[in-house]
Design an enzyme around this catalytic site. Sequence first.
Site, mmCIF file in Angstrom:
data_model
loop_
_atom_site.group_PDB
_atom_site.id
_atom_site.type_symbol
_atom_site.label_atom_id
_atom_site.label_comp_id
_atom_site.label_asym_id
_atom_site.label_seq_id
_atom_site.Cartn_x
_atom_site.Cartn_y
_atom_site.Cartn_z
ATOM 1 N N TYR A 164 0.882 -1.363 -0.182
ATOM 2 C CA TYR A 164 0.085 -0.050 -0.061
ATOM 3 C C TYR A 164 0.803 1.184 -0.125
ATOM 4 O O TYR A 164 0.591 2.178 -0.686
ATOM 5 C CB TYR A 164 -0.892 -0.108 1.538
ATOM 6 C CG TYR A 164 -1.653 1.193 1.303
ATOM 7 C CD1 TYR A 164 -2.679 1.531 0.577
ATOM 8 C CD2 TYR A 164 -1.753 1.877 2.850
ATOM 9 C CE1 TYR A 164 -3.474 2.582 0.612
ATOM 10 C CE2 TYR A 164 -2.442 2.960 2.643
ATOM 11 C CZ TYR A 164 -3.559 3.292 1.894
ATOM 12 O OH TYR A 164 -4.460 4.462 2.001
ATOM 13 N N LYS A 168 0.976 4.223 -3.036
ATOM 14 C CA LYS A 168 0.631 5.650 -2.553
ATOM 15 C C LYS A 168 2.113 6.396 -2.839
ATOM 16 O O LYS A 168 1.862 7.624 -3.235
ATOM 17 C CB LYS A 168 0.069 5.768 -1.164
ATOM 18 C CG LYS A 168 -1.368 5.108 -1.070
ATOM 19 C CD LYS A 168 -2.448 5.923 -1.710
ATOM 20 C CE LYS A 168 -3.890 5.309 -1.667
ATOM 21 N NZ LYS A 168 -4.919 6.094 -2.060
#
Length: 245
Positions: A164, A168
């Site tokens: 994740y 990002k």
Amino acid sequence: MKTALITGANKGIGLETARQLLQKGFYVYLGSRNLANGLKAVEKLESKGFTNLEAVQLDVTDENSVKAAREEVGKRTDVLDVLINNAGINGGSPYTALESNSDQFMTAFNTNVFGVARVTQAFIDLLRKSPEPRIVNVSTSVGSLTLQSDPDWFAYDFAKYAVYGSSKAALNMYTIHLAYELRTTPFKVNAVCPGYTSTDFTGHNGGEVEEAGKRIIRYALIDQNGPTGKFFSEESNPETGEIPW
Ligand SMILES: NC(=O)c1ccc[n+]([C@@H]2O[C@H](COP(=O)([O-])OP(=O)(O)OC[C@H]3O[C@@H](n4cnc5c(N)ncnc54)[C@H](OP(=O)(O)O)[C@@H]3O)[C@@H](O)[C@H]2O)c1
């Protein structure tokens, strides 16, 4: 009336962001990969008295869906003032750099990074017609390379989201390039962390979704003197909101 498109707007932070932009007088297109869920979200908002909204089928990982959504929105408006790239996934467990597998990386990057590029490119012509176009890419402080590598950062020891966080961080770099390419135009393009928020994403742990929505719409509503090409997390920096990439 100003117009906004929000991806992943059928629930969570996206839905709340839609509610807050409706309150501000926007016409809102709620992107939803499952149209039935989008229509339910519209019903929910209509039951609260809002009228200027509609659901649009939009799966950010599906080129045809993005194109079809662009056509649908284009039939209804010539101008898009705000794009909020909110749809996001955490890539699932295992979360660590040594255990997560390549499918997890590909899935997370497809939604969180390539999805944002797909949607932004598809809608950029409508956004260019706005006198004050705004793009908010919903990011996270755990995508900050500077913070995540700082042993003094409060989340240093527990934010172990290799997939994740990497996706990002890549989204952040996309945001920097996008803002650069649009620097001589009236666009304002920023990455914004809504903060740790109680949604399905977090198993309903974290802060109020209203606060997250406020943090996002602030950058959808900034004026021509506002920032562009910056990264904000009011949770990590309550003073100015700006955090390092
Ligand atoms: N909650 C937090 O603490 C937190 C913190 C920092 C950043 N964020 C970011 O905030 C954003 C929203 O998160 P949330 O907490 O509201 O999560 P959520 O409740 O799980 O909502 C995520 C939304 O994204 C949609 N989505 C996922 N994949 C999609 C795809 N391929 N195409 C279109 N839509 C898709 C989901 O649709 P379905 O309903 O169909 O699954 C849902 O509408 C994400 O980008 C997340 O990374 C959240």
